[in-house]
Design a protein around this motif. Sequence first.
Motif, PDB file in Angstrom:
ATOM      1  N   GLN A 756       0.876  -1.369   0.022  1.00  0.00           N
ATOM      2  CA  GLN A 756      -0.075   0.089   0.078  1.00  0.00           C
ATOM      3  C   GLN A 756       0.705   1.200   0.132  1.00  0.00           C
ATOM      4  O   GLN A 756       0.343   2.263  -0.628  1.00  0.00           O
ATOM      5  CB  GLN A 756      -1.077   0.031   1.017  1.00  0.00           C
ATOM      6  CG  GLN A 756      -2.117  -1.204   0.965  1.00  0.00           C
ATOM      7  CD  GLN A 756      -2.826  -1.378   2.158  1.00  0.00           C
ATOM      8  OE1 GLN A 756      -2.067  -1.528   3.121  1.00  0.00           O
ATOM      9  NE2 GLN A 756      -3.872  -2.050   1.994  1.00  0.00           N
ATOM     10  N   ALA A 759       1.915   1.242  -3.988  1.00  0.00           N
ATOM     11  CA  ALA A 759       0.868   0.860  -4.477  1.00  0.00           C
ATOM     12  C   ALA A 759       0.773   0.290  -5.714  1.00  0.00           C
ATOM     13  O   ALA A 759       1.212   0.907  -6.635  1.00  0.00           O
ATOM     14  CB  ALA A 759      -0.439   1.669  -4.478  1.00  0.00           C
ATOM     15  N   ALA A1207      -1.051   5.944   0.034  1.00  0.00           N
ATOM     16  CA  ALA A1207      -0.034   5.186   0.437  1.00  0.00           C
ATOM     17  C   ALA A1207       0.429   5.490   1.823  1.00  0.00           C
ATOM     18  O   ALA A1207       0.356   4.784   2.797  1.00  0.00           O
ATOM     19  CB  ALA A1207       1.285   5.024  -0.190  1.00  0.00           C
ATOM     20  N   MET A1210      -2.706   4.989   4.584  1.00  0.00           N
ATOM     21  CA  MET A1210      -2.874   3.638   4.633  1.00  0.00           C
ATOM     22  C   MET A1210      -2.005   3.059   5.442  1.00  0.00           C
ATOM     23  O   MET A1210      -2.419   2.207   6.524  1.00  0.00           O
ATOM     24  CB  MET A1210      -3.066   2.943   3.162  1.00  0.00           C
ATOM     25  CG  MET A1210      -3.534   1.483   3.554  1.00  0.00           C
ATOM     26  SD  MET A1210      -5.088   1.186   4.314  1.00  0.00           S
ATOM     27  CE  MET A1210      -6.133   1.390   2.923  1.00  0.00           C
ATOM     28  N   ASP A1233     -10.106   0.196  -0.801  1.00  0.00           N
ATOM     29  CA  ASP A1233      -9.138  -0.281  -1.911  1.00  0.00           C
ATOM     30  C   ASP A1233      -9.939  -0.779  -3.102  1.00  0.00           C
ATOM     31  O   ASP A1233      -9.253  -0.682  -4.162  1.00  0.00           O
ATOM     32  CB  ASP A1233      -8.596  -1.702  -1.274  1.00  0.00           C
ATOM     33  CG  ASP A1233      -7.575  -1.329  -0.357  1.00  0.00           C
ATOM     34  OD1 ASP A1233      -6.960  -0.355  -0.477  1.00  0.00           O
ATOM     35  OD2 ASP A1233      -7.150  -2.301   0.303  1.00  0.00           O
ATOM     36  N   THR A1237     -10.165   4.341  -3.848  1.00  0.00           N
ATOM     37  CA  THR A1237      -8.987   4.426  -4.774  1.00  0.00           C
ATOM     38  C   THR A1237      -9.208   4.181  -6.371  1.00  0.00           C
ATOM     39  O   THR A1237      -8.696   4.968  -7.071  1.00  0.00           O
ATOM     40  CB  THR A1237      -8.074   3.217  -4.236  1.00  0.00           C
ATOM     41  OG1 THR A1237      -8.111   3.442  -2.888  1.00  0.00           O
ATOM     42  CG2 THR A1237      -6.561   3.332  -4.849  1.00  0.00           C
TER      43      THR A1237
END
Length: 1464
Positions: A756, A759, A1207, A1210, A1233, A1237
């Motif tokens: 993440q 990514a 990123a 997260m 996710d 995103t």
Amino acid sequence: MARGPAAAAAAAAAIAAAATAVGAFPAFNTPNSVDVDGHTCPLVDRAGLRCPQLCVRAHGDCPAALAAPECRGGEQLCADGACHADCAAVANPCQCGAAQAQLVACPAYPGTVAVEHFDPAIKADQIHAACARQWWGAGASNVTVAEWGAANGADMVWAECPGAHEPQLTFTENFCLAFYGILAAELVLYVLWHAYKAWRERGVHAARQLCPLQPTRILSGAGEKLAGGGDKLAGGSDKPAVASGADSDAGSPGAAGDGSAPAGDNGTVLVRGFDGNMVGAALYLLVLATTAGWIVLLAVIVSDYYGKIRGGQFGLLANSSTSMAVFILVWHLAALWLAAVLGLRARLRNYFRIECAPARARVVQVEERRPEPILSQGAHTRLTRLVARARARVVARLALDIAVETCRVQRAGETSEAAAEGTAGRTVFFEYHCTRYTLDDDGDDDDDDDSGGGSGSGRFAASAFALGETHDALLAHARRGLSAREARRRLAWLGENFIRVRVPRFPEAFAREVFGYFYLYQMLCFWVWCYFAYYKPALVQICLITATAVVKVAIRQRSERRVKQLAERRAECRARRDGAWAPVDSADLVPGDVVALRPGMELMCDGALVCGEAVVDESSLTGEAMPVRKLPLAARADQRLPFSLGDAASKAHAVFAGTRIIQCTDDSSGSSGSSGSGSNEPAAQVLVLATRTTTDQGRLIQRILFPARQAFVFDEQLRAALLVLLAYCGVGFGLSIWLMGHDLTSWFYGVFVVSQIAAPLLPAALVAGQTVAAARLRRQRIFCIDLPRILMAGKVRIFCADKTGTLSKSHLDYFAVHVIAGARLAAAPEPEMARLPPLLQAGFAACHAAAAVGPGRRLVGNPVDVAQFRATGWALAPRDARYLDTLVAPGPAPRSVHVVRRHEFQHARQSMSVAVLDPATGRTHVFVKGSFERLRRLARPESVPADYDAAAARWAKQGCYVLALAHRDLGAVSAEDLAPVPRDELEAGCALAALLLFRNQLKDDTPAAIAELREGGTRPVMITGDTALTAVHVARKCGMVDPHVRVLLGDVERGALVWRDADSDEPVPDVDAALAANNNNFGSGGGPPVELAVTSAAFGWLAARAQIRKYLLDIRVFARMTPQGKVDCVRLHMERAVTAMCGDGGNDCGALRAAHVGIALSGAEASIVSPFSTTNESIRACVALLREGRAAVATSVAGYKFIINYATTMAMLEITQFYFSVITSQAMWITVDTLVTTTFTIAITQLRPARRLHRARPTARLLGAHTLASIWGQTLANHAFLFGALALLFRQRWFRCHEFDSRDIDTSLWWLLADNFEAEVISIVSLFQFVNAAAVYNFGYRFRRPWPTNYLLAALYCTFVALISAMLLADPNRLGCLFRVNCGQQSVLRAMGYRSAPDVGQYNSPIGHNVMPRRFRWTLWALCATNIVVCLAYERLVVLGPVGRYVKRRWRRARPEDKPEIKV
């Protein structure tokens, strides 16, 4: 962050291991220790606790509260304390797997108990005591209930069996032994092969060859002395001789030394030969099978995790811990193996062959060093320089700059005819980049040896045929022609006149695209996600990544198919072989062939017209729509006229591949040149001089198929950014391992953090903006065949443009005639030719080379001649055999004149002439037309006006193309008397009659486009083949040069560079002083007061003395530039800044391909060479391209920042939840996710470009101060608000002493670890931050339109913000309970007064809910709203606003070398 029900065991193990290793979570404070005032939290009473079953010797020993029920008829009391019809199948909960246990269970207690001062540390003992009190009352103290297994023979035991013993994998199972055996066998086989290969290849390194890319073997079939002193060939044999330069040290076997040099430089390649080996081939197949095997093995382990192998979870690998350990081991081994195969894939097949001398090889490995691409000045930062230096060391160490290609060695001539002649298999060759390299085996002189391998001492080299450099030599070859045998031999040496372009099928092309390291990384992340039950979001991301790859492959294949259509052209033609004309496939043509022309045919070779005349369409090469007339070579006894395909003087006789024959001398008219004899002899013939990649079109296709690499600051920054992300990944991985307990499960959490931070969606985010921009350009009829060039278009600072067809119209328009009478110029020019004297009208109607073709009598020829003839209004009558042409005047009483003799235009003379018979008077007149300088010298001095030169220069400065016409009256002369008169004598003694003026008009939208380019901070530059004064005039007229600016023109006079004022023609002795004195006003507005212009000669003079870079950015106009000169000029500009080139013809192809950004205003070959093409044929398309390019750069950087922000947010979310040992809900992960995103990554790309170009350009520096300030400002703000929200939570009295404690919940229900206040607050704050990041980076600023015009993103943003707000602020409802926000057990919620609470089952919380007080909800919402406002304000006011602009100005003043100023 476990993801799904199947991961329960893994997550529970992680929590338990973490609690053991670290102690109670969180790591730096003990939950529920003190309240907000610092007082120790009281132990609260806990109700609703369930009692375990009680095990006794007999059911009669159960306490009264647990008395055995009375069973109904047919039922009996069983060992579990309940009634059943049959006890045989009923399990005894008191046995706990021990068959010898003699206890039975009392009935389960239906009620619950309460514990006073509940302590999670001793909760089992407290529950047991409370249950005993509930069952025995005051006598509970006299009853002893033992733990199971604690006391053998106890009468009462709690039915709490110890943990079941997990099955274990001994690693000696059959499948394990098979795995060990396969790995060991492979290792042994590879070691043995390496030793065998080293033994077989000893000493072979010296046989490697350095081979020049360009032809060095000059062949001849006429017994002539070869260029460079080659040997004379006996008897016209085609046995090749090598020019003296071909055996130089650079190409000799010893030049490679011991073969350690990986590749040659300066246009050479290293050639290594390899022979096949059956064992090696089998081992190569084993490598491929092993590669697939690792992927299959990962799939097997994942399938076993889901119970798909033996019908139950971990049926193959026994238990969770073993399965995780095996997966981690296999994952690492597979990653190493796949990375190695990817890195070595170009050399891998040949590693399993035996290297030998190239002359004896079945395949050769060609290694070519790729030159470093040009990176503009100021593109590097300190970090990127450091990364570039490190990368250069790695590249040099691992030879990563060497392009490797394997080519099959073939043998030509293997036909029945060749076998009959005894020449089968004689020519050994390989083909590299569409060029054939043949073997010249000096050790094989026996004509009967058909092996083609010879002694193995031969060398490979590219060949070319030299047929001569004069008209006489070429005509001699044309008369001699070729035999069929000679043609076959030449074909064997040079290859087919046909460039094969292989367009792979889509599956193969897709495989090539995804065989890269980033896709490997994505695949490895995918397997981790699948193993950890996170396959649903993983599939969504994989689908998006796959779609991105599909788009890239589709665009590349469309480009390759266009090139294939251009390259793979063949047709049947007639060629003379063995003295007879026969049909021949154009692919079989070789230099020396003589080909018959016919109307409509397309030429597939370069050649010279040896007889007859032709009108050809060269628009596919030059971009000029007007046909061109071609004349035959001329044999002269008194002089040897030189000929070269690339020479302008030979252009009238040269024809080129890709041109189409419109009209030619037909066979009925007979031959008009030296063509040979015979009634069946074609009237128009071409001698083939070049085929395949030695033609102009072939070299063009070669450059398209194998382009030079381009460097862009975005790519350089991306490398450095990935390294920074890699370091960040290491930190996140380490923290995950530490916080999650140092066990196997923590490795998975660490990989999740890594995936993440770096990514897998990052490449898709970067490509998505380019794809959307390409689609928008396509709607504007601007087509792109190279997506990354769109980003380069957004950084263009210098825009070079051709003049004719680009800035101005593609043709010249007739303007006027300035009559000369009595050595005096008329007071004003005459625009109407009908008002001219009749004699001048006849002269202009006859003195040209235009012709009428086709049923519609369409005029063809030189565009100037056609424009001139149309302006007269006269007509070409059908041809009379007595005259060359008959011209008829308009009007009711037609008047005609006849052309009895014509001398074509010659570059050396700069003139043409005609002899015209006037039948009305019987007199013959000579008219000469040419450049005004040439006719001034040719005419009688007394006929030249005193102001002739000044007038001609004045018209040239006004943008006119100036020609002159002279006249001579021969009187009554017969055609027979006129025929023997030489041309010089015929033209002598003429008197100047007029100046003929043409103008190349600007396109209507050119001035506005140039103005917008300059307003947008882009420097327009003109690179043209036209005259300097005309170019300067056009530059002024279109706004490229301001009206008040002084232009200094540089040209070479008598071998020296001379600068003159373009207006006054006064010399400027010191151009440096002029620039220094006048350019101090630069920057005050309106542009610089001095601009420079140079001719091609001046450009070459400055380049030869290394001074061109000094003046480059002061030169606005480059005139009289050749195609190669345009390429050199563009490349020089590319050193200073990102440079674009705009052109419309084949003469611009090289520059279009060389530039960072090339856009062709043409549908011809130039559009295939260029990354961009348009059918608009307007320079407005260039402005549109720059606007879309700038928007694409801003969008790509925005997408990059969005993914990096995702990123960092997260990563902090996961580390924070790991700290508190909580896990946010599955719905939250899937939403972020899968929905947030991916949808916002696409939505960010939808903001359209700004309506006009701004003076600044968007940054492409991913690690620049501007980008880092944006990313880290948002990151720090988000982290601060997340920690602030948690700090606010910990200051709440209702929360303290109700904190999440992993000891106080059921850790087996890991998917309910979101049922607490900590996870709830983390989820809410993070959701707002994820959604707001897209809004932050949606600001259009100067390069995209305003924020609200991105309707898709605005709708998504408002929807998500509204849903998250409703989830936070509303009372318990189904949406909130889905995300485990403001929810709880239905009974608890109803007790709290929420009557409509949904039923969500058990809530994994001691208090049964995580409903926050309404006041705190609004406070938290206000905090999140403040977070949103702060992030938006920081981006808009600080990064993009006045603060950012102020810092940027200060930075540029402090570091001017980072981005040098360029005058626009």
